[in-house]
Motif scaffolding. Structure first.
Motif, PDB file in Angstrom:
ATOM      1  N   UNK A 113      -6.533  15.247 -14.837  1.00 57.68           N
ATOM      2  CA  UNK A 113      -5.589  15.766 -13.921  1.00 57.68           C
ATOM      3  C   UNK A 113      -6.208  15.981 -12.359  1.00 57.68           C
ATOM      4  N   UNK A 114      -7.086  16.738 -12.586  1.00 59.97           N
ATOM      5  CA  UNK A 114      -7.307  17.363 -11.207  1.00 59.97           C
ATOM      6  C   UNK A 114      -8.069  16.006 -10.595  1.00 59.97           C
ATOM      7  N   UNK A 115      -9.055  15.422 -11.272  1.00 61.27           N
ATOM      8  CA  UNK A 115     -10.029  14.164 -10.861  1.00 61.27           C
ATOM      9  C   UNK A 115      -9.041  13.016 -10.162  1.00 61.27           C
ATOM     10  N   UNK A 116      -8.002  12.839 -10.796  1.00 61.27           N
ATOM     11  CA  UNK A 116      -7.156  11.578 -10.470  1.00 61.27           C
ATOM     12  C   UNK A 116      -6.287  12.082  -9.174  1.00 61.27           C
ATOM     13  N   UNK A 117      -6.014  13.453  -9.379  1.00 55.48           N
ATOM     14  CA  UNK A 117      -5.232  13.872  -8.216  1.00 55.48           C
ATOM     15  C   UNK A 117      -5.853  13.818  -6.855  1.00 55.48           C
ATOM     16  N   UNK A 118      -7.270  14.057  -7.104  1.00 51.30           N
ATOM     17  CA  UNK A 118      -8.109  14.252  -6.040  1.00 51.30           C
ATOM     18  C   UNK A 118      -8.518  12.905  -5.253  1.00 51.30           C
ATOM     19  N   UNK A 119      -8.564  11.793  -6.176  1.00 50.51           N
ATOM     20  CA  UNK A 119      -8.877  10.640  -5.988  1.00 50.51           C
ATOM     21  C   UNK A 119      -7.903   9.796  -5.239  1.00 50.51           C
ATOM     22  N   UNK A 120      -6.810  10.006  -5.610  1.00 48.25           N
ATOM     23  CA  UNK A 120      -5.413   9.610  -5.068  1.00 48.25           C
ATOM     24  C   UNK A 120      -5.203  10.189  -3.665  1.00 48.25           C
ATOM     25  N   UNK A 122      -7.559  11.859  -1.583  1.00 46.78           N
ATOM     26  CA  UNK A 122      -8.699  11.760  -0.354  1.00 46.78           C
ATOM     27  C   UNK A 122      -9.755  10.949  -0.850  1.00 46.78           C
ATOM     28  N   UNK A 123      -9.673  10.223  -1.923  1.00 50.44           N
ATOM     29  CA  UNK A 123     -10.644   9.510  -2.516  1.00 50.44           C
ATOM     30  C   UNK A 123     -10.449   8.002  -2.364  1.00 50.44           C
ATOM     31  N   UNK A 124     -10.916   7.219  -3.226  1.00 49.00           N
ATOM     32  CA  UNK A 124     -11.073   5.611  -3.200  1.00 49.00           C
ATOM     33  C   UNK A 124      -9.624   5.072  -3.298  1.00 49.00           C
ATOM     34  N   UNK A 125      -8.749   5.937  -4.117  1.00 52.41           N
ATOM     35  CA  UNK A 125      -7.176   5.393  -4.360  1.00 52.41           C
ATOM     36  C   UNK A 125      -6.238   5.864  -3.040  1.00 52.41           C
ATOM     37  N   UNK A 126      -6.900   6.469  -2.056  1.00 49.95           N
ATOM     38  CA  UNK A 126      -5.758   6.612  -1.018  1.00 49.95           C
ATOM     39  C   UNK A 126      -4.688   5.404  -0.615  1.00 49.95           C
ATOM     40  N   UNK A 127      -5.409   4.387  -0.641  1.00 51.18           N
ATOM     41  CA  UNK A 127      -4.704   3.317  -0.075  1.00 51.18           C
ATOM     42  C   UNK A 127      -3.360   2.901  -1.126  1.00 51.18           C
ATOM     43  N   UNK A 128      -3.682   3.164  -2.266  1.00 47.53           N
ATOM     44  CA  UNK A 128      -2.897   2.986  -3.327  1.00 47.53           C
ATOM     45  C   UNK A 128      -1.749   4.086  -3.364  1.00 47.53           C
ATOM     46  N   UNK A 129      -2.340   5.402  -2.989  1.00 50.76           N
ATOM     47  CA  UNK A 129      -1.244   6.426  -2.935  1.00 50.76           C
ATOM     48  C   UNK A 129      -0.421   6.287  -1.932  1.00 50.76           C
ATOM     49  N   UNK A 130      -0.905   5.508  -0.700  1.00 49.20           N
ATOM     50  CA  UNK A 130       0.103   5.303   0.504  1.00 49.20           C
ATOM     51  C   UNK A 130       0.810   3.993   0.406  1.00 49.20           C
ATOM     52  N   UNK A 131       0.402   3.098  -0.452  1.00 43.20           N
ATOM     53  CA  UNK A 131       1.024   1.925  -0.558  1.00 43.20           C
ATOM     54  C   UNK A 131       2.541   1.852  -0.677  1.00 43.20           C
ATOM     55  N   UNK A 132       3.123   2.753  -1.320  1.00 39.65           N
ATOM     56  CA  UNK A 132       4.624   2.798  -1.418  1.00 39.65           C
ATOM     57  C   UNK A 132       5.436   3.636  -0.583  1.00 39.65           C
ATOM     58  N   UNK A 133       4.664   4.183   0.158  1.00 38.24           N
ATOM     59  CA  UNK A 133       5.497   5.214   1.405  1.00 38.24           C
ATOM     60  C   UNK A 133       6.280   4.403   2.164  1.00 38.24           C
ATOM     61  N   UNK A 134       6.050   2.833   2.644  1.00 39.73           N
ATOM     62  CA  UNK A 134       7.087   2.230   3.535  1.00 39.73           C
ATOM     63  C   UNK A 134       8.380   2.157   2.824  1.00 39.73           C
ATOM     64  N   UNK A 135       8.524   2.367   1.432  1.00 39.71           N
ATOM     65  CA  UNK A 135       9.937   1.988   0.769  1.00 39.71           C
ATOM     66  C   UNK A 135      10.643   3.450   0.860  1.00 39.71           C
ATOM     67  N   UNK A 136      10.982   3.666   1.768  1.00 40.46           N
ATOM     68  CA  UNK A 136      11.666   5.008   1.918  1.00 40.46           C
ATOM     69  C   UNK A 136      12.943   5.074   2.634  1.00 40.46           C
ATOM     70  N   UNK A 137      13.921   5.960   2.530  1.00 41.98           N
ATOM     71  CA  UNK A 137      14.832   6.459   3.518  1.00 41.98           C
ATOM     72  C   UNK A 137      14.888   7.520   4.102  1.00 41.98           C
ATOM     73  N   UNK A 138      15.349   7.746   5.433  1.00 47.58           N
ATOM     74  CA  UNK A 138      14.994   8.837   6.411  1.00 47.58           C
ATOM     75  C   UNK A 138      15.643  10.382   5.792  1.00 47.58           C
ATOM     76  N   UNK A 139      16.606  10.235   5.000  1.00 50.92           N
ATOM     77  CA  UNK A 139      17.341  11.396   4.513  1.00 50.92           C
ATOM     78  C   UNK A 139      16.966  11.704   3.053  1.00 50.92           C
ATOM     79  N   UNK A 140      16.266  12.694   2.849  1.00 49.43           N
ATOM     80  CA  UNK A 140      15.886  13.276   1.578  1.00 49.43           C
ATOM     81  C   UNK A 140      17.162  14.389   0.932  1.00 49.43           C
TER      82      UNK A 140
END
Length: 355
Positions: A113-120, A122-140
């Motif tokens: 859990x700690x390893x994958x969270x860190x990789x997502x 601040x590590x190699x999978x940061x682009x994957x972690x950010x890949x779905x951010x554009x699919x959002x609505x302004x009001x949460x």
């Protein structure tokens, strides 16, 4: 002031260990045993926190911004997280407190859990972690979406919770024989007596409420959170950058471990238990899925399922729904399907023998 995170975490770890407050087991039992008690307990904790936090906001004592709602990341990430907690044998917080009991399988799950969270994050999978951010609505915020106050939503939640809890309490009690108490007074109440899940939930809700002002006093504008602090622990161990990674949240998760250890030692439940090879692999794989899913979803069963639900956000409630669906899906393949196959084989063997 960050040391208050250790205190808050220790309280949470102690309460969760003694009350066996396990959301993984609760979500699983909703499907397998049609037992909703732990889910109702979660609603109690959410309601208490929601009432308290919005009262603090009303008086200008703390601040909260719901931000945007990254709907696709929340849906997919929460579902993956739900699968992961079944394989790991516990959710994020449950893994921390079970590790404090000496369960080696939880240590293994925690490592994944700690390893994958860190990789997502601040590590190699940061682009994957950010890949779905554009699919959002302004009001949460759910109230902001409808343009009304938050209080009607809190009132509806409180009424639903009270009705469900009262119905559960009124059900016929099942007598469970127990040994005569060996301790007296406070020792018996803290370390020996079985804690009711609803009493535990009240305490969890109050601790979750306490976390807000304690955390914001250090500049961290949030309540309980497990995924990012867990990643921060590993990031600090690798980089040694205390200014960037050592914060209130890190002390919180370390406190959960400490509080659980104290509770387990006091109740004589602490002992090192090693898993078999299959369980170890499942625990590590589940931990990996937990870290991956929680990073995408923006929170775990505590960050989303307890905190963001209390803040009346789309992220919290939709995450909770898909988390539960993920646990049910995994429960089918881990528990139901193998039993079905085994019963079919037994029936086929019986027919062959008697033919």
């Amino acid at each position: 002031m960050v040391i208050t995170g250790l205190l808050c975490g220790a309280l949470l770890g102690f309460v969760m260990q003694r009350g066996r407050f396990c959301l993984t087991g609760g979500f699983r039992d909703m499907y397998l045993a049609k037992d909703n008690r732990m889910f109702y307990a979660l609603l109690i904790a959410i309601t208490i926190q929601s009432l308290g936090v919005y009262a603090l906001i009303q008086f200008g004592l703390i601040q909260f911004k719901a931000g945007a709602f990254q709907w696709l990341a929340t849906v997919i990430g929460s579902f993956i997280f739900g699968i992961g907690i079944i394989l790991a044998g516990g959710c994020a917080t449950g893994t921390w407190y079970r590790a404090g009991e000496g369960l080696i399988g939880s240590w293994i799950a925690l490592a994944g859990y700690m390893t994958m969270s860190a990789i997502m994050k601040s590590g190699a999978l940061m682009p994957v972690n950010d890949s779905l951010k554009p699919y959002s609505v302004p009001t949460n915020s759910i109230p902001a979406t409808f343009g009304i106050s938050v209080w009607p939503f809190i009132a509806i939640l409180a009424i639903i919770t009270i009705v469900l809890v009262v119905r559960q309490v009124r059900k016929p009690k099942v007598f469970i024989p127990s040994l005569p108490p060996k301790r007296k007074g406070l020792n018996h109440l803290l370390f020996e007596k079985r804690w009711h899940p609803f009493v535990t939930a009240i305490l969890v809700g109050l601790i979750a409420l306490l976390a807000w002002p304690l955390s914001e006093a250090t500049g961290r504008m949030s309540g309980l959170g497990i995924t990012t602090p867990s990643a921060n622990v590993l990031q600090y161990l690798v980089t040694g950058d205390s200014k960037k990674y050592i914060n209130w949240g890190v002390f919180l998760v370390l406190g959960i471990f400490l509080g659980s250890f104290i509770a387990a030692k006091g109740s004589r439940e602490f002992r090192f238990r090693s898993p078999d090879a299959k369980t170890a692999v499942s625990s590590f794989g589940g931990g990996i899925l937990m870290g991956f899913g929680a990073s995408w979803a923006g929170g775990c069963s505590i960050g989303n399922g307890l905190v963001m639900t209390a803040m009346m956000t789309w992220q919290g409630w939709i995450s909770l729904i898909f988390m539960i669906l993920g646990t049910w899906t995994a429960s089918y393949f881990v528990y139901v399907r193998p039993r079905t196959k085994a019963s079919r084989k037994t029936a086929g063997s019986y027919q062959t023998t008697t033919a």
